[in-house]
Design a protein around this motif. Structure first.
Motif, PDB file in Angstrom:
ATOM      1  N   GLY A 392       0.816  -1.198   0.000  1.00 52.59           N
ATOM      2  CA  GLY A 392       0.000   0.000   0.000  1.00 52.59           C
ATOM      3  C   GLY A 392       0.854   1.255   0.000  1.00 52.59           C
ATOM      4  O   GLY A 392       1.983   1.255   0.509  1.00 52.59           O
ATOM      5  N   PHE A 393       0.307   2.367  -0.540  1.00 51.85           N
ATOM      6  CA  PHE A 393       1.073   3.594  -0.743  1.00 51.85           C
ATOM      7  C   PHE A 393       0.269   4.808  -0.295  1.00 51.85           C
ATOM      8  O   PHE A 393      -0.963   4.800  -0.324  1.00 51.85           O
ATOM      9  N   ASP A 394       1.003   5.905   0.032  1.00 51.66           N
ATOM     10  CA  ASP A 394       0.345   7.188   0.253  1.00 51.66           C
ATOM     11  C   ASP A 394       0.717   8.181  -0.846  1.00 51.66           C
ATOM     12  O   ASP A 394       0.550   9.389  -0.686  1.00 51.66           O
ATOM     13  N   TYR A 395       1.251   7.683  -1.953  1.00 49.29           N
ATOM     14  CA  TYR A 395       1.624   8.496  -3.109  1.00 49.29           C
ATOM     15  C   TYR A 395       1.084   7.836  -4.378  1.00 49.29           C
ATOM     16  O   TYR A 395       0.658   6.668  -4.339  1.00 49.29           O
ATOM     17  N   PRO A 396       1.072   8.531  -5.514  1.00 51.21           N
ATOM     18  CA  PRO A 396       0.437   7.994  -6.725  1.00 51.21           C
ATOM     19  C   PRO A 396       1.294   6.937  -7.414  1.00 51.21           C
ATOM     20  O   PRO A 396       1.851   7.158  -8.488  1.00 51.21           O
ATOM     21  N   ALA A 397       1.415   5.773  -6.802  1.00 50.84           N
ATOM     22  CA  ALA A 397       2.292   4.718  -7.313  1.00 50.84           C
ATOM     23  C   ALA A 397       1.857   4.253  -8.703  1.00 50.84           C
ATOM     24  O   ALA A 397       2.692   4.066  -9.596  1.00 50.84           O
ATOM     25  N   TYR A 398       0.562   4.064  -8.888  1.00 49.87           N
ATOM     26  CA  TYR A 398       0.086   3.531 -10.169  1.00 49.87           C
ATOM     27  C   TYR A 398       0.249   4.557 -11.288  1.00 49.87           C
ATOM     28  O   TYR A 398       0.688   4.233 -12.391  1.00 49.87           O
ATOM     29  N   GLY A 399      -0.060   5.807 -11.005  1.00 55.34           N
ATOM     30  CA  GLY A 399       0.071   6.845 -12.022  1.00 55.34           C
ATOM     31  C   GLY A 399       1.500   7.119 -12.423  1.00 55.34           C
ATOM     32  O   GLY A 399       1.780   7.507 -13.553  1.00 55.34           O
ATOM     33  N   SER A 400       2.444   6.899 -11.483  1.00 52.12           N
ATOM     34  CA  SER A 400       3.839   7.167 -11.798  1.00 52.12           C
ATOM     35  C   SER A 400       4.585   5.940 -12.302  1.00 52.12           C
ATOM     36  O   SER A 400       5.754   6.023 -12.652  1.00 52.12           O
ATOM     37  N   SER A 401       3.908   4.787 -12.354  1.00 47.34           N
ATOM     38  CA  SER A 401       4.570   3.561 -12.792  1.00 47.34           C
ATOM     39  C   SER A 401       5.070   3.717 -14.221  1.00 47.34           C
ATOM     40  O   SER A 401       4.541   4.503 -15.005  1.00 47.34           O
TER      41      SER A 401
END
Length: 447
Positions: A392-401
């Motif tokens: 889990g993340f508190d930053y836009p992990a999927y958008g920045s992948s």
């Protein structure tokens, strides 16, 4: 990344910047001419806390891209230092002898290549072909070899320093003295369908490169603030080979800084529950920990023997990797095929042949039953085994992948706090498909 990289002897020759590796199987070939020029290579660096099955640790995010968004280099040597009130006690998990050069220092480093035949020091990121560099999306063990001879890509097992203590739950410790990265049970952090739908050919070890996910956490390296400032400043220095001065290799350097101002990790991610539907797929039940805005739910198909080495009813080798991306507004349970609002069980996410068609009795089933495997491999074949885990993340992990930002030189890496905090669950025990839909018991982590 349960990875044990010893420094390798390498010939000190020029490294061409048109290498074909540079940052993972999902990235295009590097087309770089002057990576240390401010008008060409641009580096970003962000740090954050990592809660790894309850163990406070460090997370890092980095990009080094050329203007078109592709990786700017084929070889680089990173070093991270900091001023916080903590030292790298976890580096001892990679000790030789001799000891890791990062032991008990405020440092995580790689080593510059040395002359052929000369032993090099043991460092966290290593040296030479296959060592860790900074690429288009993250630290990655894909440094190209001397003279543009590309090393084979090694998928990252997370987290780094997983030998710390007794290891991260689900990953036994590396064999002391081993120079080969080791991941138990096939539990790599590789993005696969449906979240990353363009990686269905072959397997993670034989054709299906998968999506690199960017985050690089270090188990047992718990950040603490500098008492004088109340925060910790991290410095990243990346040395990049530029040629020779006579017989002496020359290097350029790119640098970046990142600040950590809060040190309380995100909540602990409980081990997932997966309910098979008996038709090839199933659904996850999950609970996002406190502070998490999005998460990846992973399922790894380990095949009939649970080791990822025995064929099953699918095309290609094993293991196979599947990833579901969820947010606070996603359905729960989320079908293994959940993507774009469609919440189906994902019965047929299995790999397609790159060329041609499936063979006799082969199937696109995400997970194969005993009957399906027996039809391909002979009567009495077992059903597939699988494991599940989550980040889990508190930053836009999927958008920045990388698949979602491959044309962007500076994708967003930090969350609202300016950090990139994450939390990892422990890894489930292997289960056999189909099975009774019960929650998988959580493993404990010894500190």
């Amino acid at each position: 990344m349960i990875t044990r990289i010893r420094a390798l002897a390498a010939t000190a020759v020029a490294f061409a910047f048109t290498a074909c590796g540079g940052g993972g199987g999902s990235e295009p070939p590097v087309q770089s001419v002057n990576p240390v020029s401010p008008s060409y290579g641009k580096i970003q660096f962000v740090v954050g806390t990592a809660n790894i099955a309850g163990v406070p640790s460090l997370n890092t995010m980095v990009t080094l891209r050329q203007p078109n968004g592709q990786s700017a280099v084929g070889y680089s040597t990173p070093t991270i230092t900091w001023d916080g009130a903590f030292v790298n006690t976890a580096a001892s998990s990679l000790d030789g002898p001799p000891p890791n050069v990062d032991d008990n220092l405020k440092k995580i480093s790689g080593s510059l290549p040395v002359t052929l035949g000369q032993p090099g020091p043991i460092s966290t990121f290593g040296q030479g072909p296959g060592s860790w560099g900074v690429f288009g999306y993250g630290f990655y063990p894909a440094n190209s070899g001397p003279g543009n001879v590309n090393s084979s890509i090694v998928y990252p097992c997370l987290p780094v320093y997983s030998n710390f203590g007794t290891g991260y739950a689900g990953f036994p410790a590396n064999t002391p003295g081993s120079t080969t990265p080791y991941c138990s049970s096939g539990a790599y952090f590789i993005g696969g369908p449906p979240a990353f739908p363009d990686v269905q050919n072959g397997s993670g070890n034989a054709g299906q490169f998968g999506a690199t996910l960017g985050f690089t956490p270090f188990l047992g390296l718990a950040p603490a603030p500098n008492p004088a400032t109340g925060k910790s400043t991290f410095n990243l220095s990346v040395q990049i080979p530029t040629g020779f001065n006579g017989n002496t290799p020359t290097y350029g350097t790119l640098s970046a800084t990142a600040a950590m101002s809060h040190f309380t990790p995100l909540g602990t991610f409980s081990v997932l529950s997966f309910a098979p539907d008996g038709n090839g797929g199933g659904s996850f039940s999950y609970q996002l920990p406190t502070g998490v805005t999005e998460a990846y739910l992973f399922l790894v198909n380990l095949g009939p023997d649970g080791t990822g080495t025995t064929t099953n009813c699918n095309f290609g080798g094993l293991p196979f990797y599947y990833t579901v991306h969820v947010t606070a507004s996603s359905p729960n349970p989320a079908g293994l095929g959940y993507a774009g609002g469609a919440n189906d069980p994902g019965d047929h996410l299995g790999p397609n042949p790159a060329v041609g068609s499936l063979g006799a009795n082969q199937s696109l089933s995400t997970l194969c039953s005993s009957a399906q495997n027996s039809a391909v491999d002979g009567a009495g074949a077992a059903a597939d085994q699988y494991i599940v885990y989550a980040v889990g993340f508190d930053y836009p992990a999927y958008g920045s992948s990388y698949p979602n930002s491959s044309g962007n030189q500076t994708p967003q890496l930090a969350g609202p706090s300016g950090q990139a905090d994450l939390t990892m669950s422990a890894i489930s025990s292997p289960a056999t498909y189909p099975a009774v839909a019960t929650a998988i018991a959580r493993r404990r982590v010894s500190r």
